[in-house]
Design a protein around this motif. Structure first.
Motif, PDB file in Angstrom:
ATOM      1  N   ARG A 154      97.472  94.772   0.039  1.00 29.36           N
ATOM      2  CA  ARG A 154      96.656  93.742   0.667  1.00 29.36           C
ATOM      3  C   ARG A 154      95.396  94.345   1.303  1.00 29.36           C
ATOM      4  O   ARG A 154      95.453  95.393   1.933  1.00 29.36           O
ATOM      5  N   GLU A 155      94.261  93.648   1.172  1.00 26.35           N
ATOM      6  CA  GLU A 155      93.003  94.016   1.831  1.00 26.35           C
ATOM      7  C   GLU A 155      92.683  95.507   1.679  1.00 26.35           C
ATOM      8  O   GLU A 155      92.418  96.205   2.659  1.00 26.35           O
ATOM      9  N   LEU A 156      92.696  96.000   0.451  1.00 26.49           N
ATOM     10  CA  LEU A 156      92.517  97.427   0.214  1.00 26.49           C
ATOM     11  C   LEU A 156      91.143  97.927   0.667  1.00 26.49           C
ATOM     12  O   LEU A 156      91.045  98.950   1.354  1.00 26.49           O
ATOM     13  N   GLU A 157      90.081  97.227   0.290  1.00 26.97           N
ATOM     14  CA  GLU A 157      88.739  97.664   0.661  1.00 26.97           C
ATOM     15  C   GLU A 157      88.553  97.635   2.173  1.00 26.97           C
ATOM     16  O   GLU A 157      87.947  98.541   2.759  1.00 26.97           O
ATOM     17  N   GLU A 158      89.072  96.587   2.806  1.00 26.51           N
ATOM     18  CA  GLU A 158      88.942  96.474   4.252  1.00 26.51           C
ATOM     19  C   GLU A 158      89.666  97.606   4.964  1.00 26.51           C
ATOM     20  O   GLU A 158      89.145  98.204   5.916  1.00 26.51           O
ATOM     21  N   LYS A 159      90.869  97.918   4.515  1.00 27.99           N
ATOM     22  CA  LYS A 159      91.642  98.981   5.156  1.00 27.99           C
ATOM     23  C   LYS A 159      90.980 100.340   4.982  1.00 27.99           C
ATOM     24  O   LYS A 159      90.975 101.167   5.910  1.00 27.99           O
ATOM     25  N   ASP A 160      90.410 100.586   3.817  1.00 28.26           N
ATOM     26  CA  ASP A 160      89.722 101.859   3.607  1.00 28.26           C
ATOM     27  C   ASP A 160      88.478 101.956   4.486  1.00 28.26           C
ATOM     28  O   ASP A 160      88.159 103.030   5.018  1.00 28.26           O
ATOM     29  N   ALA A 161      87.770 100.838   4.636  1.00 34.68           N
ATOM     30  CA  ALA A 161      86.581 100.834   5.497  1.00 34.68           C
ATOM     31  C   ALA A 161      86.977 101.062   6.958  1.00 34.68           C
ATOM     32  O   ALA A 161      86.315 101.809   7.694  1.00 34.68           O
ATOM     33  N   ILE A 162      88.053 100.422   7.378  1.00 34.91           N
ATOM     34  CA  ILE A 162      88.556 100.606   8.741  1.00 34.91           C
ATOM     35  C   ILE A 162      88.974 102.056   8.959  1.00 34.91           C
ATOM     36  O   ILE A 162      88.668 102.669   9.989  1.00 34.91           O
ATOM     37  N   ALA A 163      89.655 102.630   7.977  1.00 36.54           N
ATOM     38  CA  ALA A 163      90.095 104.020   8.081  1.00 36.54           C
ATOM     39  C   ALA A 163      88.918 104.969   8.221  1.00 36.54           C
ATOM     40  O   ALA A 163      88.965 105.932   8.992  1.00 36.54           O
ATOM     41  N   ALA A 164      87.843 104.693   7.487  1.00 41.57           N
ATOM     42  CA  ALA A 164      86.656 105.556   7.549  1.00 41.57           C
ATOM     43  C   ALA A 164      86.033 105.529   8.942  1.00 41.57           C
ATOM     44  O   ALA A 164      85.654 106.568   9.491  1.00 41.57           O
ATOM     45  N   GLU A 165      85.925 104.336   9.521  1.00 40.22           N
ATOM     46  CA  GLU A 165      85.364 104.222  10.869  1.00 40.22           C
ATOM     47  C   GLU A 165      86.272 104.886  11.899  1.00 40.22           C
ATOM     48  O   GLU A 165      85.805 105.587  12.797  1.00 40.22           O
ATOM     49  N   ALA A 166      87.568 104.650  11.767  1.00 44.52           N
ATOM     50  CA  ALA A 166      88.514 105.204  12.732  1.00 44.52           C
ATOM     51  C   ALA A 166      88.529 106.724  12.687  1.00 44.52           C
ATOM     52  O   ALA A 166      88.621 107.386  13.732  1.00 44.52           O
ATOM     53  N   ALA A 167      88.439 107.285  11.489  1.00 46.04           N
ATOM     54  CA  ALA A 167      88.447 108.748  11.350  1.00 46.04           C
ATOM     55  C   ALA A 167      87.275 109.380  12.079  1.00 46.04           C
ATOM     56  O   ALA A 167      87.378 110.520  12.564  1.00 46.04           O
ATOM     57  N   GLY A 168      86.173 108.655  12.174  1.00 44.16           N
ATOM     58  CA  GLY A 168      84.997 109.163  12.871  1.00 44.16           C
ATOM     59  C   GLY A 168      85.193 109.316  14.371  1.00 44.16           C
ATOM     60  O   GLY A 168      84.363 109.932  15.045  1.00 44.16           O
ATOM     61  N   LEU A 169      86.278 108.753  14.901  1.00 47.08           N
ATOM     62  CA  LEU A 169      86.573 108.853  16.330  1.00 47.08           C
ATOM     63  C   LEU A 169      87.355 110.113  16.672  1.00 47.08           C
ATOM     64  O   LEU A 169      87.588 110.396  17.849  1.00 47.08           O
ATOM     65  N   VAL A 170      87.763 110.861  15.649  1.00 46.85           N
ATOM     66  CA  VAL A 170      88.615 112.034  15.846  1.00 46.85           C
ATOM     67  C   VAL A 170      87.802 113.313  15.668  1.00 46.85           C
ATOM     68  O   VAL A 170      87.076 113.472  14.683  1.00 46.85           O
ATOM     69  N   THR A 171      87.932 114.229  16.619  1.00 44.78           N
ATOM     70  CA  THR A 171      87.252 115.514  16.530  1.00 44.78           C
ATOM     71  C   THR A 171      88.263 116.621  16.226  1.00 44.78           C
ATOM     72  O   THR A 171      89.449 116.505  16.577  1.00 44.78           O
ATOM     73  N   PRO A 172      87.828 117.698  15.559  1.00 42.89           N
ATOM     74  CA  PRO A 172      88.737 118.805  15.245  1.00 42.89           C
ATOM     75  C   PRO A 172      89.431 119.323  16.505  1.00 42.89           C
ATOM     76  O   PRO A 172      88.839 119.410  17.577  1.00 42.89           O
ATOM     77  N   GLY A 173      90.716 119.649  16.342  1.00 40.76           N
ATOM     78  CA  GLY A 173      91.472 120.207  17.447  1.00 40.76           C
ATOM     79  C   GLY A 173      92.156 119.196  18.341  1.00 40.76           C
ATOM     80  O   GLY A 173      92.824 119.578  19.304  1.00 40.76           O
ATOM     81  N   SER A 174      92.023 117.905  18.022  1.00 39.06           N
ATOM     82  CA  SER A 174      92.592 116.856  18.875  1.00 39.06           C
ATOM     83  C   SER A 174      94.095 116.697  18.666  1.00 39.06           C
ATOM     84  O   SER A 174      94.636 117.039  17.614  1.00 39.06           O
ATOM     85  N   ALA A 175      94.746 116.120  19.677  1.00 38.60           N
ATOM     86  CA  ALA A 175      96.147 115.699  19.578  1.00 38.60           C
ATOM     87  C   ALA A 175      96.143 114.194  19.352  1.00 38.60           C
ATOM     88  O   ALA A 175      95.671 113.429  20.192  1.00 38.60           O
ATOM     89  N   VAL A 176      96.668 113.787  18.202  1.00 37.53           N
ATOM     90  CA  VAL A 176      96.512 112.409  17.733  1.00 37.53           C
ATOM     91  C   VAL A 176      97.881 111.786  17.460  1.00 37.53           C
ATOM     92  O   VAL A 176      98.768 112.444  16.922  1.00 37.53           O
ATOM     93  N   GLY A 177      98.016 110.499  17.798  1.00 33.96           N
ATOM     94  CA  GLY A 177      99.216 109.755  17.455  1.00 33.96           C
ATOM     95  C   GLY A 177      98.888 108.674  16.441  1.00 33.96           C
ATOM     96  O   GLY A 177      97.873 107.996  16.571  1.00 33.96           O
ATOM     97  N   LEU A 178      99.725 108.525  15.426  1.00 37.04           N
ATOM     98  CA  LEU A 178      99.550 107.484  14.410  1.00 37.04           C
ATOM     99  C   LEU A 178     100.845 106.690  14.286  1.00 37.04           C
ATOM    100  O   LEU A 178     101.901 107.251  14.002  1.00 37.04           O
ATOM    101  N   SER A 179     100.745 105.388  14.475  1.00 37.40           N
ATOM    102  CA  SER A 179     101.913 104.537  14.271  1.00 37.40           C
ATOM    103  C   SER A 179     102.123 104.324  12.783  1.00 37.40           C
ATOM    104  O   SER A 179     101.298 104.715  11.949  1.00 37.40           O
ATOM    105  N   ALA A 180     103.220 103.662  12.441  1.00 38.85           N
ATOM    106  CA  ALA A 180     103.451 103.274  11.051  1.00 38.85           C
ATOM    107  C   ALA A 180     102.532 102.121  10.686  1.00 38.85           C
ATOM    108  O   ALA A 180     102.037 101.396  11.537  1.00 38.85           O
TER     109      ALA A 180
END
Length: 264
Positions: free
Chosen positions: A77-103
């Motif tokens: 479902r909503e493949l293009e939207e999810k990929d676009a969201i993932a791209a924006e979200a990834a930009g919020l993460v910097t190398p060396g961070s401690a990150v949590g990801l839900s299912a």
């Protein structure tokens, strides 16, 4: 002997309901017809609100607050939207961070991108997320992936006391939360009571909460609220969200990011 059109469509509806999601190619092979014929049948069934037509296939509709679609059903479902969201979200993460990801299928798409960010420590209760990080070469870039224990749900999450105990001892810089639904009244919600408790523990472990949810999640309500809208520091969604709905979210969430397809 070939089936009549209505008989064929009855078969399609039954397979969608029993499997949660089906692909056009699978239906064409099963029915012995062309993919074009299947697509026309799906158009008819979608107009009748018997299935939801998605890219490459169809999914079941009519979910209730306690109904939880399987991972494979949501993944198409909503493949293009999810990929676009993932791209924006990834930009919020910097190398060396401690990150949590839900299912979730949106966090799963995000995991593919975070696999390319070096020296992360990623904590997740999702088997699919952990696999995406592993196959994407996260360890080779100096990252560590920590998978909580727990009982497996239809959304490929690990939940329950074991997962909660693991999460309560952690301090993460940023947590990305995928949700089943979001609304003004119910906040960010899930149809799984046990998953709610695990997700809540993940939210509490993070200094910053980023919710990743495409526009179709607005107005959907699961039986249990994970977090109120105003608990999110950032919401990353897509341009399909109506202006009036966006205004409601902007009144509650510190920052609403609208993702658009095309970002690499």
């Amino acid at each position: 002997m070939s089936l009549l059109a209505e008989q064929r469509r009855e078969v399609i509806v039954e397979r969608v309901r029993s499997h949660g999601a089906v692909r056009v190619s699978e239906l064409a092979e099963h029915l012995g017809v062309s993919e074009m014929t299947v697509r026309r049948d799906l158009d008819v069934l979608a107009r009748r609100r018997l299935v939801d037509k998605v890219h490459g296939g169809a999914t079941a509709i009519g979910e209730h607050t306690t109904e939880e679609p399987g991972f494979s059903a949501k993944a198409v479902r909503e493949l293009e939207e999810k990929d676009a969201i993932a791209a924006e979200a990834a930009g919020l993460v910097t190398p060396g961070s401690a990150v949590g990801l839900s299912a979730g299928t949106t966090t799963w798409r995000l995991a593919h991108r975070l696999a390319k960010v070096p020296r992360l420590t990623v904590v997740t209760n999702s088997l699919a997320v952990a696999e995406a990080l592993h196959t994407g070469g996260a360890e080779g870039r100096g990252s560590t992936v920590i998978l909580t224990g727990g009982v497996r749900t239809p959304s490929e999450a690990l939940v329950g006391p074991v997962a909660i105990a693991a999460l309560r001892s952690l301090n993460l810089e940023i947590v990305f939360l995928g949700v089943h639904g979001m609304s003004a009244a119910a906040g960010f919600s899930t149809p799984n009571l046990t998953e709610r408790d695990t997700n809540r523990a993940l939210v509490d472990a993070g200094q910053q909460l980023v919710v990743v949810a495409d526009h179709t999640k607005w107005g959907t309500v699961g039986i249990s609220t994970i977090a109120e809208l105003n608990e999110a520091d950032v919401l990353v969604t897509d341009a399909g969200l109506a202006d009036t709905d966006r205004a409601v979210l902007e009144g509650e969430v510190d920052r609403v990011v609208i993702a658009r397809p095309g970002r690499q």
